[in-house]
Write a protein that holds these residues in place. Structure first.
Motif, mmCIF file in Angstrom:
data_model
loop_
_atom_site.group_PDB
_atom_site.id
_atom_site.type_symbol
_atom_site.label_atom_id
_atom_site.label_comp_id
_atom_site.label_asym_id
_atom_site.label_seq_id
_atom_site.Cartn_x
_atom_site.Cartn_y
_atom_site.Cartn_z
ATOM 1 N N ASP A 1 0.832 -1.208 0.000
ATOM 2 C CA ASP A 1 0.000 0.000 0.000
ATOM 3 C C ASP A 1 0.865 1.257 0.000
ATOM 4 N N ALA B 1 -1.150 4.176 -1.947
ATOM 5 C CA ALA B 1 -2.563 3.938 -1.646
ATOM 6 C C ALA B 1 -3.163 5.114 -0.895
ATOM 7 N N SER B 2 -4.473 5.153 -0.872
ATOM 8 C CA SER B 2 -5.172 6.245 -0.193
ATOM 9 C C SER B 2 -4.901 6.208 1.309
ATOM 10 N N GLU B 3 -5.148 7.349 1.931
ATOM 11 C CA GLU B 3 -4.956 7.455 3.372
ATOM 12 C C GLU B 3 -5.849 6.465 4.110
ATOM 13 N N ALA B 4 -7.072 6.273 3.619
ATOM 14 C CA ALA B 4 -8.000 5.344 4.257
ATOM 15 C C ALA B 4 -7.479 3.914 4.179
ATOM 16 N N ARG B 5 -6.900 3.545 3.026
ATOM 17 C CA ARG B 5 -6.389 2.185 2.874
ATOM 18 C C ARG B 5 -5.163 1.961 3.765
#
Length: 544
Positions: free
Chosen positions: A452, A457-461
């Motif tokens: 990730d 990857a996104s902050e949420a991921r």
């Protein structure tokens, strides 16, 4: 060339200071250096009698701690006190700093000293706690539960030396002035130092460790019938206890509690036939001056952890399933206090070395052990009788080899795995399988986390990946409760994880990976048993 300047910070009590002596001596071996020891100011006089120390600085820890209290403290005042101390101490060019203390306050002090190399607990520039040294992590990990700790504290301290090498005996300087002062104190109490006498230490750090005062008094009376006087020692706070014992003994014992400094005490102990004591710092001073001791180890006190380091000391432990009790438990019955009888202690006190085994064989309701230091520096405990209970020596023997192999290899797989052959108990079968499953989940979550981050990857991921790290660490906490026999290893891993650097994702991943390497290596050692290899537990799972 300027000699190396080694600074050691040790804010522990009297006994631990004395037990750190072999480490301090080994730090100076084969090196041109000077060693400064910073200690709790109440124990400066103890530190000044460690002959390998070049200078001692006392620090007012009691004044600092309230200032660092998060609720009521004054952090500005605490910082001012630390910087004032460092200025007055004139500590410059510190080549090596070894912090033997395990408090956040000591870590702050060590960080402000700005040494070239720091071992033990310190702080990063952002203020986060950090630990340098796997044996220090090990010490932190056993502070909650020492059940399966196979090492004496002297042995653990000695392993703190990053340069390795052998270590020697306990040492403490006793001067002619000390002997003259001790002679005066004994004479004033009516004791002729040329006649046989023993020293009694009835105090301890907590009530659960204290043999009843009535039994000390009866012991003194029985020794007097053999022509042996008893001298009761202790701190000012223990003066009333000591005087009580003297009164109850009908004059067979005299009290010097509150009248001796460390030099007086050491000289009296050096002159005495032996010391009879609870588990206290006094027993380690006795070992350092070469006088035999009889230790009565009650409550959480365990011979394997804190027996006096030397040859020929006798330890008496209650022969009870609950002994020693958990380190921070609150016992309601103190049954162990009444298990060790006056007969037990008296018969062993008057026996010579050749008679001790015969006498111990008659002792019922207790474990009788005798200390011996091996050529390798290991403190062995010889069991002199046949108690019904006792520490599981198979487990302790395994963990002795396990920890020495794991921590001295630095978390890497090497030739030591092939040479590590030690059948572990069958009851650990399910536990090792469960631990292996936790490791697999940890590797999988670490791999996802790494991918990730690498793929942006996104902050949420990434937040979800971080939660997965917490999940397998929670699994380790659950394991500790479910499998206490193997709890020391996951507890050590959790201590390492508690100081993982969190200021940067990449750095945090590196610290997680480092701990997983230790996890991997430890599992490899656990699965070296042929039974576990047949069970198909992976000993060489790859770490992403």
């Amino acid at each position: 060339m300027m000699p190396l300047h080694i600074v050691v910070v040790n804010f522990t009590r009297m006994g631990d200071l004395v037990q750190s002596g072999p480490l301090l001596r080994s730090l100076k071996r084969d090196r041109e250096c000077r060693l400064t020891l910073i200690v709790y100011k109440l124990f400066r006089d103890v530190a000044e009698r460690l002959p390998m120390v070049d200078s001692v600085i006392g620090f007012d820890v009691d004044r600092l701690v309230p200032r660092l209290d998060h609720n009521r403290g004054d952090l500005t005042a605490a910082y001012d006190q630390l910087t004032e101390f460092l200025r007055d101490a004139r500590l410059t060019q510190i080549d090596e700093l070894h912090n033997l203390s395990h408090t956040p306050q000591s870590a702050t002090l060590c960080a402000l000293m700005n040494p070239r190399r720091l071992y033990g607990m310190g702080r990063l520039p952002d203020g986060q706690l950090t630990v340098n040294g796997e044996w220090f992590n090990y010490l932190l990990s056993i502070m909650q539960d020492r059940t399966f700790n196979p090492f004496n504290l002297v042995e653990i301290y000695a392993r703190f030396n990053p340069h390795g090498g052998p270590f020697g005996p306990l040492e403490l300087t006793v001067t002619e002035k000390d002997h003259r002062r001790a002679e005066e104190l004994l004479r004033a109490a009516g004791v002729d130092s040329r006649c046989p006498f023993v020293v009694l230490q009835p105090g301890a750090s907590c009530a659960s460790r204290m043999w009843p005062k009535e039994r000390f008094a009866e012991l003194a009376a029985r020794l007097a019938q053999r022509g042996v006087r008893s001298v009761v020692v202790g701190s000012v706070a223990e003066k009333h206890l000591a005087e009580n014992i003297a009164t109850l003994s009908n004059g067979s014992a005299v009290s010097l509690a509150g009248q001796t400094d460390v030099g007086d005490l050491a000289a009296i102990l050096k002159t005495a036939l032996k010391l009879i004591s609870n588990d206290t710092g006094t027993i380690h001073i006795t070992a350092a001056v070469g006088t035999p001791a009889i230790g009565i180890y009650l409550g959480p006190a365990a011979a394997k952890d804190t027996a006096p380091f030397g040859d020929g000391h006798i330890i008496i432990e209650p022969d009870l399933k609950c002994a020693p009790c958990p380190y921070k438990s609150e016992c309601q019955t103190f049954i162990c206090h009444h298990t060790v009888s006056v007969d037990h202690v008296f018969e062993l006190a008057v026996a010579d070395r050749h008679e001790q085994k015969i006498v111990a064989a008659r002792c019922r309701g207790v474990r009788v052990l005798r200390t011996k230091v091996s050529a390798s520096g290991r403190l062995d405990l010889e069991l002199l009788n046949a108690p019904a209970t006792g520490p599981n020596n198979l487990h302790l023997s395994f963990f002795s080899r396990f920890w020495d192999t794991l921590l001295n290899e630095g978390g890497t797989l090497g030739d030591s795995i092939g040479g590590f052959r030690h059948d572990i108990p069958a009851e650990w079968n399910n536990a090792v399988s469960r631990l292996s499953a936790v490791f697999s989940r940890a590797v999988e979550s670490m791999s996802r986390f790494s991918n990730d981050v690498a793929n942006g990857a996104s902050e949420a991921r990434i937040s979800n990946s971080l939660r997965k790290q917490v999940e397998w660490q929670n699994d380790l906490h659950s394991f500790i409760n479910e499998y206490p026999g193997l709890s020391s290893f996951p507890r050590y891993l959790l201590v390492r994880l508690s100081t993982a650097r969190t200021s940067d994702v990449a750095v945090y991943m590196a610290d997680l990976r480092d701990t997983l390497n230790y996890f991997h290596h430890g599992l490899s050692l656990l699965t070296c048993s042929e039974d576990f290899q047949k069970a198909g537990i992976p000993a060489d799972a790859a770490i992403a």
